[in-house]
Design a protein around this motif. Structure first.
Motif, PDB file in Angstrom:
ATOM      1  N   THR A  77      41.306  11.414  25.260  1.00 36.22           N
ATOM      2  CA  THR A  77      40.313  11.744  24.198  1.00 36.22           C
ATOM      3  C   THR A  77      38.902  12.180  25.053  1.00 36.22           C
ATOM      4  OG1 THR A  77      39.723   9.384  23.618  1.00 36.22           O
ATOM      5  CG2 THR A  77      41.180  10.702  22.300  1.00 36.22           C
ATOM      6  N   ARG A  78      38.824  11.386  25.956  1.00 39.39           N
ATOM      7  CA  ARG A  78      37.621  11.364  26.848  1.00 39.39           C
ATOM      8  C   ARG A  78      37.785  12.796  27.535  1.00 39.39           C
ATOM      9  NH1 ARG A  78      34.591   8.149  24.873  1.00 39.39           N
ATOM     10  NH2 ARG A  78      33.876   6.086  25.860  1.00 39.39           N
ATOM     11  N   ARG A  79      38.723  13.082  28.134  1.00 35.72           N
ATOM     12  CA  ARG A  79      38.965  14.355  28.937  1.00 35.72           C
ATOM     13  C   ARG A  79      38.805  15.507  28.118  1.00 35.72           C
ATOM     14  NH1 ARG A  79      42.508  18.081  30.468  1.00 35.72           N
ATOM     15  NH2 ARG A  79      44.018  17.593  28.585  1.00 35.72           N
ATOM     16  N   ILE A  80      39.220  15.639  26.624  1.00 33.82           N
ATOM     17  CA  ILE A  80      39.241  16.795  26.012  1.00 33.82           C
ATOM     18  C   ILE A  80      37.806  16.728  25.687  1.00 33.82           C
ATOM     19  CG2 ILE A  80      39.876  17.485  23.657  1.00 33.82           C
ATOM     20  CD1 ILE A  80      42.635  16.580  24.258  1.00 33.82           C
ATOM     21  N   GLN A  81      37.173  15.767  25.269  1.00 38.06           N
ATOM     22  CA  GLN A  81      35.836  15.659  24.617  1.00 38.06           C
ATOM     23  C   GLN A  81      34.856  16.452  25.754  1.00 38.06           C
ATOM     24  OE1 GLN A  81      34.520  16.117  21.973  1.00 38.06           O
ATOM     25  NE2 GLN A  81      33.891  14.103  21.216  1.00 38.06           N
ATOM     26  N   ARG A  82      35.297  16.090  27.001  1.00 36.88           N
ATOM     27  CA  ARG A  82      34.548  16.505  28.308  1.00 36.88           C
ATOM     28  C   ARG A  82      34.509  18.046  28.153  1.00 36.88           C
ATOM     29  NH1 ARG A  82      36.471  13.596  32.228  1.00 36.88           N
ATOM     30  NH2 ARG A  82      35.834  11.707  31.032  1.00 36.88           N
ATOM     31  N   THR A 130      42.005  -1.958  12.175  1.00 40.44           N
ATOM     32  CA  THR A 130      42.508  -0.311  12.481  1.00 40.44           C
ATOM     33  C   THR A 130      41.443   0.394  12.935  1.00 40.44           C
ATOM     34  OG1 THR A 130      44.315  -0.783  10.689  1.00 40.44           O
ATOM     35  CG2 THR A 130      43.819   1.442  11.625  1.00 40.44           C
ATOM     36  N   ALA A 131      40.303   0.412  12.260  1.00 38.04           N
ATOM     37  CA  ALA A 131      39.030   1.358  12.679  1.00 38.04           C
ATOM     38  C   ALA A 131      38.551   0.809  14.043  1.00 38.04           C
ATOM     39  CB  ALA A 131      38.021   1.113  11.605  1.00 38.04           C
ATOM     40  N   ILE A 132      38.699  -0.248  14.288  1.00 39.36           N
ATOM     41  CA  ILE A 132      38.205  -0.933  15.574  1.00 39.36           C
ATOM     42  C   ILE A 132      39.104  -0.286  16.733  1.00 39.36           C
ATOM     43  CG2 ILE A 132      37.814  -2.891  17.004  1.00 39.36           C
ATOM     44  CD1 ILE A 132      36.932  -4.405  14.467  1.00 39.36           C
ATOM     45  N   GLU A 133      40.371  -0.650  16.292  1.00 37.18           N
ATOM     46  CA  GLU A 133      41.158  -0.111  17.312  1.00 37.18           C
ATOM     47  C   GLU A 133      41.153   1.243  17.694  1.00 37.18           C
ATOM     48  OE1 GLU A 133      44.361  -3.958  17.355  1.00 37.18           O
ATOM     49  OE2 GLU A 133      44.968  -2.187  16.390  1.00 37.18           O
ATOM     50  N   VAL A 134      41.236   2.273  16.521  1.00 35.58           N
ATOM     51  CA  VAL A 134      41.405   3.569  16.896  1.00 35.58           C
ATOM     52  C   VAL A 134      40.027   3.992  17.579  1.00 35.58           C
ATOM     53  CG1 VAL A 134      43.059   4.134  15.062  1.00 35.58           C
ATOM     54  CG2 VAL A 134      40.738   4.466  14.570  1.00 35.58           C
ATOM     55  N   ALA A 135      38.937   3.512  16.944  1.00 33.79           N
ATOM     56  CA  ALA A 135      37.616   3.866  17.638  1.00 33.79           C
ATOM     57  C   ALA A 135      37.606   3.550  19.317  1.00 33.79           C
ATOM     58  CB  ALA A 135      36.537   3.217  17.064  1.00 33.79           C
ATOM     59  N   ASN A 136      38.228   2.380  19.666  1.00 37.19           N
ATOM     60  CA  ASN A 136      38.497   2.015  21.152  1.00 37.19           C
ATOM     61  C   ASN A 136      39.209   3.289  21.694  1.00 37.19           C
ATOM     62  OD1 ASN A 136      37.197  -0.322  20.687  1.00 37.19           O
ATOM     63  ND2 ASN A 136      38.981  -1.518  20.739  1.00 37.19           N
ATOM     64  N   ASP A 137      39.843   3.805  21.128  1.00 38.59           N
ATOM     65  CA  ASP A 137      40.638   4.989  21.792  1.00 38.59           C
ATOM     66  C   ASP A 137      39.834   6.346  21.833  1.00 38.59           C
ATOM     67  OD1 ASP A 137      42.618   3.915  23.240  1.00 38.59           O
ATOM     68  OD2 ASP A 137      44.572   4.817  21.950  1.00 38.59           O
ATOM     69  N   GLY A 138      38.747   6.208  21.331  1.00 40.84           N
ATOM     70  CA  GLY A 138      38.016   7.612  20.917  1.00 40.84           C
ATOM     71  C   GLY A 138      38.287   8.212  19.790  1.00 40.84           C
ATOM     72  N   ILE A 139      38.907   7.946  18.987  1.00 43.26           N
ATOM     73  CA  ILE A 139      39.420   8.467  17.777  1.00 43.26           C
ATOM     74  C   ILE A 139      38.262   8.098  16.517  1.00 43.26           C
ATOM     75  CG2 ILE A 139      41.230   8.444  15.980  1.00 43.26           C
ATOM     76  CD1 ILE A 139      43.134   7.878  18.487  1.00 43.26           C
ATOM     77  N   GLN A 140      37.865   9.054  15.597  1.00 42.92           N
ATOM     78  CA  GLN A 140      36.953   8.891  14.672  1.00 42.92           C
ATOM     79  C   GLN A 140      37.656   9.085  13.135  1.00 42.92           C
ATOM     80  OE1 GLN A 140      36.761  11.726  16.742  1.00 42.92           O
ATOM     81  NE2 GLN A 140      35.149  11.079  18.464  1.00 42.92           N
ATOM     82  N   ARG A 348      30.347   8.078  21.988  1.00 42.47           N
ATOM     83  CA  ARG A 348      30.033   6.937  21.264  1.00 42.47           C
ATOM     84  C   ARG A 348      31.342   6.219  20.798  1.00 42.47           C
ATOM     85  NH1 ARG A 348      27.404   7.304  15.663  1.00 42.47           N
ATOM     86  NH2 ARG A 348      27.039   5.167  16.087  1.00 42.47           N
ATOM     87  N   TYR A 349      32.191   6.980  20.503  1.00 36.79           N
ATOM     88  CA  TYR A 349      33.701   6.274  20.173  1.00 36.79           C
ATOM     89  C   TYR A 349      34.422   6.012  21.662  1.00 36.79           C
ATOM     90  CZ  TYR A 349      32.754   6.786  15.017  1.00 36.79           C
ATOM     91  OH  TYR A 349      32.020   6.993  13.995  1.00 36.79           O
ATOM     92  N   GLY A 350      35.011   4.922  21.788  1.00 37.20           N
ATOM     93  CA  GLY A 350      35.825   4.641  22.753  1.00 37.20           C
ATOM     94  C   GLY A 350      35.204   3.462  23.685  1.00 37.20           C
ATOM     95  N   ASP A 351      36.101   2.588  23.972  1.00 34.60           N
ATOM     96  CA  ASP A 351      35.681   1.503  24.475  1.00 34.60           C
ATOM     97  C   ASP A 351      36.563   1.069  25.860  1.00 34.60           C
ATOM     98  OD1 ASP A 351      34.918  -1.109  25.939  1.00 34.60           O
ATOM     99  OD2 ASP A 351      34.787  -1.924  23.678  1.00 34.60           O
ATOM    100  N   SER A 352      36.387   1.290  26.887  1.00 33.01           N
ATOM    101  CA  SER A 352      37.473   1.139  28.130  1.00 33.01           C
ATOM    102  C   SER A 352      37.646  -0.443  28.173  1.00 33.01           C
ATOM    103  CB  SER A 352      37.115   1.668  29.245  1.00 33.01           C
ATOM    104  OG  SER A 352      35.889   1.581  29.643  1.00 33.01           O
ATOM    105  N   THR A 353      36.647  -1.152  27.891  1.00 38.10           N
ATOM    106  CA  THR A 353      36.711  -2.620  28.181  1.00 38.10           C
ATOM    107  C   THR A 353      37.318  -3.504  27.095  1.00 38.10           C
ATOM    108  OG1 THR A 353      34.508  -3.227  27.283  1.00 38.10           O
ATOM    109  CG2 THR A 353      34.631  -2.496  29.316  1.00 38.10           C
ATOM    110  N   ALA A 354      37.873  -2.632  26.044  1.00 35.49           N
ATOM    111  CA  ALA A 354      38.365  -3.486  24.864  1.00 35.49           C
ATOM    112  C   ALA A 354      39.598  -4.233  25.439  1.00 35.49           C
ATOM    113  CB  ALA A 354      38.717  -2.526  23.654  1.00 35.49           C
TER     114      ALA A 354
END
Ligand code: BGC
Length: 695
Positions: A77-82, A130-140, A348-354
């Motif tokens: 998701t990061r790569r595409i967003q970039r 579920t929201a927390i987990e998808v958001a960690n992957d950069g999904i909104q 702002r969505y996405g947490d690589s430390t999760a």
């Protein structure tokens, strides 16, 4: 129309800023870029649906895609967003969606199972995780909740919703929307599939639905209205043609009802290739016509058909589609991106430390709340943890993939606890477990857990069944196991009501364990060995045989109500008309009694109160259910309508007074009449009271 109120939009300073931002961006966009924003492509790695080419980097760079779904993993998701925010002309961030239907990494009970908890706070909690987990992957954005009312268990997608009742379905719809969107990280909820997709004729997926306007208003629409009132930011169109009009071109309902009457301002997304399928429905002869019909109906985003991106610019230039129509759809997409804060910070969505751990505590708590005790002859259950030899029988017992159920997102079978594993963990060290897939394992056992039902591929999308019996030779297996005369607890795994009449008559004990997700085995063991007293209730009627379908509790009266002693009444000559298990049914290891029902009308509210008492010797949860029947109205009213429910934990001997406040508007009263009021443990039992009600 039940619980349908008109919401007047209010403009705040924040709204004005958003409108200004979106309009000024829109003013700088080419027609092609606008069409690109409406284009929703699929990423790699989505396990369901027909294959489609994942969006390529060049389509992102050229601004031909504004939305993605099924891109999994933060790095992707990061790569595409970039690419979107660094290499496109206008640097508009991408919105990422996914099918996080009952969990993402941690898998919760399937939505039908979770509705059996009759605990909306459970649904809110699982949606939050579920929201927390998808958001960690950069999904909104998630394509849930599915709020389709389903009254035909042949339809495989019954597993994805809350069952047959519009009130229960509405309460769960709103709870799930709150869970996804109500806190940070906010993930867009999608009420789907608009509308009456669950009314597919014959239970065949994707099929035509014929539904009268009043049934639509009273049964199929309320959960959508509830989701929208709870703030759902997106709605997905259904694959069905409703009364002959495919939903992807249904202007009357999408623009007329959703937008103009309900003032829904969010995104209407097509279903997968839904716009292209207008050609298959035979209402469009070309892809351009399909685009024209869908955009004019009010469908904003085109999931994977790639018809909008290719056809809309030409349609606008030739005058067949108004620029204002396209602009309105683009505004809704940009607005959502703005409201999620993506223009301020696209990452702002996405947490690589999760942490890579599951929310097992929540998953187990919700899973055990979802279990329904169907039979318990002579207190067969709970089993002792000290049984010397316990046989666990049935291929499903060891099937951890099926424990997850369909639509398990990135849930991994190797992280799911199978029923067998859960039992192994729960019993004492002196207990030996014999596992087998045939009845021979029963011979040397002191007690048996028999796991039968459906594997996860037997329900879900495109998994309609013509039969509702136990698949394969499982019934013969059950007969052989039960013939041993030993204590047997049957554990049903299923995505739909099954016609298990033989088991209902013969199983010493039986629980409905559905597909309970990552913690299935632990939750089942909690119930089997009495660490948890089951309190779930069926959110859907179980028919005796598929020939009774559709069978639901809130049917209309007939001129000739069923009567076993009268021939010319509404029944069958070869089966009882009654269900195997009624809506709202479920037992407990304790017993409950109801008394002191009172009713009082004050203003435009019917107040009902009743006392529920735990009359057994152990603590347990009661689910008190309040139903009404309006006796006389200009149109006939269902024999029972669920108006309220409450799941309460009661210690042995404890009593609790429960009150229900029912708006008179929900009773369908159009002249002074008597309303019968029932409070009790299911749709088929309860105290009866009366109230005189005026419109
Ligand atoms: C289903 C939707 C789902 C979509 C994307 C479709 O086939 O009907 O419910 O959200 O695929 O996976």
């Amino acid at each position: 129309m039940a619980c349908i109120a008109i919401v007047t939009p209010r403009l705040s300073a924040q709204d004005t800023a958003a409108t200004h931002f979106v309009n000024s961006l829109l003013g700088r966009m080419t027609l092609e870029e606008k069409a690109g924003q409406l284009n929703l492509l699929r990423g790699a790695g989505v396990p369901t649906g027909p294959a489609s080419a994942p969006g390529s980097d060049s389509s992102i760079i050229t601004g031909r895609v504004g939305l993605f779904y099924g891109v999994r993993g933060l790095s992707e998701t990061r790569r595409i967003q970039r690419i979107a925010v660094e290499r496109t002309r206008l640097r508009i961030p991408i919105l990422f969606a996914d099918d996080a239907i009952h969990g993402y990494h941690t898998i919760f009970p399937t939505p039908l199972a979770e509705a059996a908890s009759w605990d909306p706070s459970a649904a809110e909690a699982s949606a939050r995780v579920t929201a927390i987990e998808v958001a960690n992957d950069g999904i909104q954005w998630t394509y849930a909740p599915m709020v389709d009312i389903a009254r035909d268990p042949r339809w495989g997608r019954i597993v994805e919703g809350s069952g047959e009742d519009p009130y229960l379905g509405s309460v769960f719809a709103a709870a799930r929307v709150r869970g996804f969107q109500g806190a940070s990280p906010r993930v867009i909820a999608t009420a789907k599939h608009f509308v009456a997709y669950g009314a597919a004729e014959g239970g065949r997926d994707y099929n035509t639905a014929e539904v009268s306007d009043s049934t639509l208003a009273q049964i199929y629409l309320p959960p959508f209205k509830a989701a929208i009132d709870a703030g759902a930011m997106s709605v997905m169109a259904g694959f069905d043609a409703l009364n002959g009009v495919p939903m992807h071109e249904n202007r009357r309902l999408i623009t007329g009802l959703l937008r103009d009457t309900w003032h829904f301002g969010g995104i209407v997304v097509s279903d997968y290739t839904g716009i292209m399928e207008l050609l298959h429905h035979g209402v469009a002869g070309t892809r351009a016509e399909a685009a024209e019909r869908a955009i004019n109906a009010g469908v904003d985003a085109d999931m994977v058909s790639e018809i909008y991106v290719n056809e809309l610019p030409g349609l606008v230039r030739s005058g067949r589609v108004k620029l204002a129509t396209v602009d309105a759809s683009v505004r809704r997409i940009l607005r959502a991106k703005y409201e999620l804060g993506l223009f301020n910070d696209p990452y702002r969505y996405g947490d690589s430390t999760a942490p890579d751990t599951l929310f097992r505590g929540e998953a187990r708590r919700i899973a055990r709340e979802s279990i329904v005790l169907l039979e318990n002859r002579q207190h067969t259950l709970p089993f002792s943890k000290n049984i010397k030899t316990l046989a666990v029988i049935g291929a499903l017992a060891a099937d951890s993939a099926s424990a997850l159920g369909p639509w398990a997102a990135i849930g991994r079978p190797e992280q799911a606890i199978s029923v067998l594993t859960g039992i192994r963990r729960a019993v004492s060290s002196g207990t030996s477990i014999i596992y087998g897939t045939d009845a021979s394992a029963a011979q040397n056992a002191d007690a048996i857990v028999l796991v039968v039902g459906e594997n996860r591929d037997m329900s879900g999308e495109a998994s309609s069944r013509a039969l509702l019996d136990l698949p394969g030779d499982q019934e013969q297996l059950a007969e052989a196991v039960i013939a041993t005369g030993k204590p047997v607890a049957v554990v049903l795994m299923n995505g739909r009501p099954l016609s298990v009449g033989w088991l209902a008559d013969h199983a010493p004990a039986m629980i409905d364990a559905w597909f309970l997700g990552s913690e299935m085995g632990n939750a089942v063991a909690d119930v089997l060995f009495g660490d948890y007293n089951p309190g779930g209730k069926l959110p859907v009627t179980f028919p005796r045989t598929v020939g009774q379908v559709p069978l639901y509790y809130d049917h209309l009266p007939t001129g000739r109500p069923p009567d076993p002693n009268e021939h010319y009444t509404s029944k069958y000559i070869d089966e009882p008309w009654t269900p195997l298990y009624p809506f709202g049914y479920g037992l407990s290891y304790t017993t409950f009694a109801y008394d002191s029902l009172t009713t009082k009308v004050v203003g435009d509210t019917l107040h009902v109160s009743a006392v529920v008492r735990n009359t057994g010797d152990r603590a347990g949860d009661a689910v008190a259910q309040c139903y009404t029947h309006t006796l006389v109205a200009h149109v006939s009213r269902p024999v029972r309508v669920l108006q309220g429910f409450r799941r309460v934990a009661l210690a042995s001997g404890e009593r609790r007074t429960l009150t229900f406040a029912i708006p008179v508007g929900r009773l369908g009263v159009d002249e002074p009449t008597t309303v019968d009021v029932y409070v009790g443990p299911s749709s088929a039992e309860g105290l009866l009271g009366h109230a005189t009600v005026r419109p």
